[in-house]
Scaffold this motif. Structure first.
Motif, PDB file in Angstrom:
ATOM      1  N   LYS A   1      34.361  50.206  33.591  1.00  0.00           N
ATOM      2  CA  LYS A   1      34.348  50.986  32.351  1.00  0.00           C
ATOM      3  C   LYS A   1      34.292  52.481  32.637  1.00  0.00           C
ATOM      4  CE  LYS A   1      31.853  51.402  27.963  1.00  0.00           C
ATOM      5  NZ  LYS A   1      30.712  50.878  27.154  1.00  0.00           N
TER       6      LYS A   1
ATOM      7  N   SER B   1      37.613  53.685  34.225  1.00  0.00           N
ATOM      8  CA  SER B   1      38.683  53.683  33.221  1.00  0.00           C
ATOM      9  C   SER B   1      38.597  54.905  32.318  1.00  0.00           C
ATOM     10  CB  SER B   1      38.605  52.408  32.376  1.00  0.00           C
ATOM     11  OG  SER B   1      38.856  51.264  33.154  1.00  0.00           O
ATOM     12  N   LYS B   2      37.381  55.285  31.978  1.00  0.00           N
ATOM     13  CA  LYS B   2      37.186  56.463  31.125  1.00  0.00           C
ATOM     14  C   LYS B   2      37.551  57.746  31.860  1.00  0.00           C
ATOM     15  CE  LYS B   2      33.758  58.741  28.181  1.00  0.00           C
ATOM     16  NZ  LYS B   2      32.355  58.696  27.664  1.00  0.00           N
TER      17      LYS B   2
ATOM     18  N   TYR C   1      39.482  58.008  34.641  1.00  0.00           N
ATOM     19  CA  TYR C   1      40.858  58.010  35.149  1.00  0.00           C
ATOM     20  C   TYR C   1      41.655  56.918  34.409  1.00  0.00           C
ATOM     21  CZ  TYR C   1      38.228  60.289  38.876  1.00  0.00           C
ATOM     22  OH  TYR C   1      37.377  61.104  39.582  1.00  0.00           O
ATOM     23  N   PRO C   2      42.136  57.220  33.201  1.00  0.00           N
ATOM     24  CA  PRO C   2      42.786  56.198  32.362  1.00  0.00           C
ATOM     25  C   PRO C   2      44.007  55.560  33.015  1.00  0.00           C
ATOM     26  CG  PRO C   2      42.296  58.186  31.100  1.00  0.00           C
ATOM     27  CD  PRO C   2      42.060  58.524  32.534  1.00  0.00           C
ATOM     28  N   ASN C   3      44.290  54.336  32.548  1.00  0.00           N
ATOM     29  CA  ASN C   3      45.483  53.599  32.967  1.00  0.00           C
ATOM     30  C   ASN C   3      45.569  53.437  34.477  1.00  0.00           C
ATOM     31  OD1 ASN C   3      47.845  52.138  32.595  1.00  0.00           O
ATOM     32  ND2 ASN C   3      49.148  53.950  32.429  1.00  0.00           N
ATOM     33  N   TYR C   4      44.454  52.983  35.061  1.00  0.00           N
ATOM     34  CA  TYR C   4      44.387  52.708  36.504  1.00  0.00           C
ATOM     35  C   TYR C   4      44.745  53.932  37.348  1.00  0.00           C
ATOM     36  CZ  TYR C   4      44.298  47.956  34.696  1.00  0.00           C
ATOM     37  OH  TYR C   4      43.978  46.827  33.992  1.00  0.00           O
TER      38      TYR C   4
ATOM     39  N   LYS D   1      47.481  58.350  34.826  1.00  0.00           N
ATOM     40  CA  LYS D   1      47.541  59.610  34.086  1.00  0.00           C
ATOM     41  C   LYS D   1      47.085  60.803  34.914  1.00  0.00           C
ATOM     42  CE  LYS D   1      47.251  57.910  29.349  1.00  0.00           C
ATOM     43  NZ  LYS D   1      46.537  58.005  28.040  1.00  0.00           N
TER      44      LYS D   1
ATOM     45  N   TRP E   1      42.305  54.097  42.659  1.00  0.00           N
ATOM     46  CA  TRP E   1      41.526  53.767  41.460  1.00  0.00           C
ATOM     47  C   TRP E   1      40.598  52.591  41.746  1.00  0.00           C
ATOM     48  CZ3 TRP E   1      40.521  49.926  37.898  1.00  0.00           C
ATOM     49  CH2 TRP E   1      40.059  50.328  36.642  1.00  0.00           C
TER      50      TRP E   1
ATOM     51  N   TYR F   1      50.670  50.038  33.179  1.00  0.00           N
ATOM     52  CA  TYR F   1      50.616  51.126  34.156  1.00  0.00           C
ATOM     53  C   TYR F   1      51.866  51.997  34.069  1.00  0.00           C
ATOM     54  CZ  TYR F   1      49.981  53.344  38.769  1.00  0.00           C
ATOM     55  OH  TYR F   1      49.816  54.240  39.796  1.00  0.00           O
TER      56      TYR F   1
ATOM     57  N   GLU G   1      48.813  49.773  26.280  1.00  0.00           N
ATOM     58  CA  GLU G   1      48.518  48.370  26.523  1.00  0.00           C
ATOM     59  C   GLU G   1      48.835  47.523  25.292  1.00  0.00           C
ATOM     60  OE1 GLU G   1      44.425  48.058  27.722  1.00  0.00           O
ATOM     61  OE2 GLU G   1      44.884  48.598  29.793  1.00  0.00           O
TER      62      GLU G   1
END
Length: 302
Positions: free
Chosen positions: A51, A54-55, A57-60, A63, A71, A192, A197
């Motif tokens: 969690k 992900s917050k 560094y979004p999208n594995y 971005k 990641w 990705y 998603e």
């Protein structure tokens, strides 16, 4: 009934599953390297680490140009550091990443053999008068094609966002192999690559765009009125609801998760029907029933 069919399927939980619970596999590997941690501690710590990463560094990591491997390094480090004094074992991260990048960490559901049988049917040929194309749409990083290939499926390298030139080059490069060995999966659509998603409609639209590009690379064209769209998954909210909202038909496979609300069916392989977004969605015991109750004649294996 549309002349051709694009059949797309979910990956994790539909095509393959962990060989044993992920926390158990993480724990076993870590304890073998001297990290004193229980499976329950792994599960709680992993959830928190996933969690948090992900917050940040979004999208594995896509971005922020981090990349999926780095990641997962962050997730693994944050999972085990609170439970281990001193530096983590040098090979812990790479061992776990590699394990879940291939068949070491996962196993196919037995009924996926249905898709492998479909790959040898006439409707899967490029010059078929009625064409069946099979893709994957999944909320995942870019490991999925490698995992599927490791598990024995024949997966074409085509992914969303490839340039037209890359698609043609890949197709020509694999032409000889494809002539001898039919593909089980024609392309993979991963969150990705798309940036969103399921259940967002954009990820389903990405599959249609990839189909269009694939057909162009073959010297053909995509005519919307000629193609049916069907998505198969195991989750109501992300898979069935997302597909229906995007204008697709949907089928749910009962993998023991979210289909308890379905009423009992009266045909072999059919567990019932769910109404999702006002549309009837069949609930099947497995892929084998898709040939009879999938809603399209191209899904039948002669």
């Amino acid at each position: 009934m549309k002349r051709n069919l694009l059949l797309c399927v979910d990956a994790f939980g539909t095509l393959f599953r962990p060989r044993s619970p992920i926390a158990e596999q993480y724990g076993t590997v870590a304890r073998g390297m001297g990290v004193k941690i229980s499976d329950d501690e792994v599960a709680k710590s992993f959830k928190s680490a996933f969690k948090e990463t992900s917050k940040a560094y979004p999208n594995y990591g896509k971005k922020t140009d981090m990349g999926a491997r780095q990641w997962w390094t962050e997730v693994i480090t944050k999972t085990f550091t609170p439970h281990h004094s001193g530096p983590l074992p040098a090979t812990l991260t790479s061992t776990l990443i590699n394990r879940f990048w291939c068949k070491d960490g996962y196993t196919l559901f037995p009924d996926v053999s249905y898709l492998q049988q479909l790959s040898h049917t006439p409707q899967r040929q490029k010059d078929a008068k009625q064409r069946l194309v099979i893709g994957v749409i999944t909320n995942s990083d870019d490991r999925v094609p490698d995992v599927l290939s490791s598990l024995g499926l024949k997966v074409h390298g085509l992914r969303y966002n490839n340039s037209q030139e890359t698609m043609i080059e890949t197709s020509e490069k694999e032409e000889k192999d494809q002539a001898q060995q039919a593909q089980d999966i024609d392309f993979c659509i991963m969150s990705y690559d798309v940036g969103v998603e399921k259940p967002e409609p954009e990820i389903f639209n990405a599959a249609i765009s990839t189909l269009e590009s694939m057909l162009v690379s073959e010297g053909n064209s995509y005519e919307k009125e000629d193609w049916g769209l069907l998505y198969v998954g195991d989750e109501v909210a992300k898979d069935a609801k997302g597909a229906v909202q995007a204008g697709w038909d949907a089928v749910l496979l009962d993998r023991g998760a979210e289909v308890d609300a379905a009423y009992e069916g009266d045909a072999p392989g059919v567990e019932g029907v769910m109404v999702v977004e006002g549309k009837k969605v069949p609930v099947l015991k497995g892929f084998e029933a898709l040939g009879t109750y999938g809603g399209h004649e191209l899904l039948k294996i002669q």
